[in-house]
Design an enzyme around this catalytic site. Structure first.
Site, mmCIF file in Angstrom:
data_model
loop_
_atom_site.group_PDB
_atom_site.id
_atom_site.type_symbol
_atom_site.label_atom_id
_atom_site.label_comp_id
_atom_site.label_asym_id
_atom_site.label_seq_id
_atom_site.Cartn_x
_atom_site.Cartn_y
_atom_site.Cartn_z
ATOM 1 N N SER A 138 15.443 -29.216 20.780
ATOM 2 C CA SER A 138 14.188 -28.711 21.350
ATOM 3 C C SER A 138 13.899 -27.316 20.811
ATOM 4 O O SER A 138 14.782 -26.455 20.796
ATOM 5 C CB SER A 138 14.296 -28.603 22.871
ATOM 6 O OG SER A 138 14.670 -29.836 23.460
ATOM 7 N N ASP A 189 17.652 -21.168 28.296
ATOM 8 C CA ASP A 189 17.266 -22.503 27.800
ATOM 9 C C ASP A 189 16.163 -23.122 28.663
ATOM 10 O O ASP A 189 16.038 -24.343 28.747
ATOM 11 C CB ASP A 189 18.473 -23.463 27.758
ATOM 12 C CG ASP A 189 19.566 -22.970 26.813
ATOM 13 O OD1 ASP A 189 19.238 -22.299 25.827
ATOM 14 O OD2 ASP A 189 20.757 -23.267 27.078
ATOM 15 N N HIS A 210 17.413 -25.367 20.612
ATOM 16 C CA HIS A 210 18.575 -25.755 21.419
ATOM 17 C C HIS A 210 18.912 -27.212 21.117
ATOM 18 O O HIS A 210 18.017 -28.063 21.073
ATOM 19 C CB HIS A 210 18.263 -25.576 22.907
ATOM 20 C CG HIS A 210 19.419 -25.929 23.782
ATOM 21 N ND1 HIS A 210 20.501 -25.082 23.952
ATOM 22 C CD2 HIS A 210 19.690 -27.044 24.488
ATOM 23 C CE1 HIS A 210 21.381 -25.677 24.746
ATOM 24 N NE2 HIS A 210 20.921 -26.863 25.083
ATOM 25 N N ASN A 264 13.301 -20.242 20.404
ATOM 26 C CA ASN A 264 14.715 -20.599 20.241
ATOM 27 C C ASN A 264 14.794 -22.094 19.942
ATOM 28 O O ASN A 264 13.878 -22.859 20.263
ATOM 29 C CB ASN A 264 15.490 -20.290 21.527
ATOM 30 C CG ASN A 264 16.984 -20.554 21.367
ATOM 31 O OD1 ASN A 264 17.575 -20.233 20.343
ATOM 32 N ND2 ASN A 264 17.596 -21.165 22.367
ATOM 33 N N SER A 290 21.881 -22.502 9.107
ATOM 34 C CA SER A 290 21.200 -23.611 8.415
ATOM 35 C C SER A 290 19.745 -23.744 8.880
ATOM 36 O O SER A 290 18.867 -24.113 8.091
ATOM 37 C CB SER A 290 21.962 -24.927 8.599
ATOM 38 O OG SER A 290 21.860 -25.403 9.915
HETATM 39 C C1 GRF Z 1 21.912 -25.250 16.182
HETATM 40 O O1 GRF Z 1 22.474 -26.463 16.580
HETATM 41 C C2 GRF Z 1 20.960 -24.756 17.232
HETATM 42 O O2 GRF Z 1 20.365 -25.786 17.955
HETATM 43 C C3 GRF Z 1 21.857 -23.941 18.119
HETATM 44 O O3 GRF Z 1 22.806 -23.361 17.271
HETATM 45 C C4 GRF Z 1 22.940 -24.140 16.098
HETATM 46 C C5 GRF Z 1 22.710 -23.230 14.943
HETATM 47 O O4 GRF Z 1 23.060 -23.806 13.721
HETATM 48 N N1 GRF Z 1 21.094 -22.992 18.863
HETATM 49 P P1 GRF Z 1 22.747 -23.041 12.360
HETATM 50 O O5 GRF Z 1 23.434 -21.698 12.421
HETATM 51 O O6 GRF Z 1 21.266 -22.914 12.241
HETATM 52 O O7 GRF Z 1 23.337 -23.912 11.301
#
Ligand code: GRF
Length: 219
Positions: free
Chosen positions: A139, A148, A112, A110, A16
Site C-alpha cells: 500500500s 501505517d 507498506h 510511505n 529498491s
Molecule cells: C519495502 O517492502 C517497503 O514496503 C517497506 O520497506 C521495504 C523497503 O525495501 N516499507 P527497499 O529498501 O525499497 O528495497
C-alpha cells in the site's frame, strides 16, 4: 523537465523502491524528478544505488543525534533545502513524531508491505502466511500521526500461492511496490491525486477506496 515536481526519497536500507522511483523519473516525459535521496545511516545500500543513477544523496546519521527531536530537525532542514514538494519514505525504518508529520502534511508518502489497514507493523509476509490469507500486497499511503494509518492511495494486490514462503512472496510484493510507488508519484505530480485538508482526491473526486493494481508478477 524543469517544471517537474521535485521529489525527495528517504531510506534506511537497500533502496529498491527508491531506485524504481528514480528510474521512472528518468523517462523524458516524467512529471516528477528525484532531487535528493536521504538516508538515516551511512551504510544504507540505497545510497550507492542513488549515486549510480546520478541522484544527489545526503546522510542524516540518526546515531549521531542525542534524541529524535534533533534528528528530525536535521532531517527537516535537509528536506526543505532539497526543495522537495513531495517526500517518499521508502524503507525508512523510523517512526516520525506527530510534529514532524504535521509539518510535512500532505507532502509525505510511505509504502507498506501489506494491504492496509491489515497487517500494520513489521514481519508482514510471515504474518500473512501464518494466517493463511488468500491475498497480500503493498500500500502507498499518505503519512499521518497514526503509524501505517494514513489514507491509502494505491494498493498492489496479489494472490498467495499454496507453497509460498516469506522470501518468495516478499519478492513478488517488492516487484509490485516498484510499479505502484512511481505510479503514485506521477499521479500526484500530474495533479490527478491531491491532498486537500486531510482528504485525498482523485480527478477532483474524493478517493473513497484505494486505486488497485492487480498484478501477480512472476518475480
Ligand atoms: C519495502 O517492502 C517497503 O514496503 C517497506 O520497506 C521495504 C523497503 O525495501 N516499507 P527497499 O529498501 O525499497 O528495497
Amino acid at each position: 523537465m524543469s517544471r517537474a515536481l521535485p521529489v525527495a526519497v528517504v531510506i534506511s536500507g537497500r533502496g529498491s523502491n527508491m531506485e524504481a522511483i528514480a528510474r521512472f523519473a528518468q523517462h523524458p516525459d516524467s512529471r516528477y524528478r528525484v532531487v535528493r535521496v536521504i538516508a538515516d545511516r551511512p551504510a544504507a545500500g540505497g545510497l550507492a544505488r542513488a549515486s549510480a543513477l546520478g541522484v544527489a544523496t545526503a546522510v542524516v546519521p540518526v546515531r549521531e543525534f542525542p534524541a529524535r527531536e534533533q534528528f528530525e530537525a536535521a532531517l527537516a532542514q535537509e528536506l526543505e533545502a532539497s526543495g522537495a514538494g513531495l517526500i517518499a519514505l521508502a524503507g525508512f525504518m523510523r517512526i516520525l513524531s506527530p510534529g514532524f508529520v504535521q509539518r510535512f502534511e500532505g507532502r509525505l508518502l510511505n509504502i507498506h508491505p501489506s494491504l492496509l489497514p491489515a497487517y500494520k507493523g513489521l514481519d508482514t509476509h510471515a504474518r500473512v502466511l501464518a494466517a493463511r490469507e488468500l491475498h497480500h500486497g503493498a500500500s502507498v499511503h499518505y503519512v499521518t500521526a497514526e503509524l501505517d494509518g494514513g489514507p491509502v492511495v494505491m494498493q498492489g494486490r496479489l494472490k498467495v500461492r499454496p507453497n509460498d514462503t516469506a522470501e518468495a512472496i516478499s519478492a513478488r510484493v517488492h516487484a509490485l511496490e516498484h510499479i505502484i510507488y512511481p505510479h503514485v508519484c506521477s499521479l500526484i505530480a500530474g495533479g490527478r491525486i491531491q491532498w486537500r485538508k486531510g482528504s485525498v482526491y482523485f480527478d477532483d473526486e474524493p478517493l473513497v477506496a484505494p486505486l488497485i493494481e492487480e498484478n501477480d508478477v512472476a518475480a
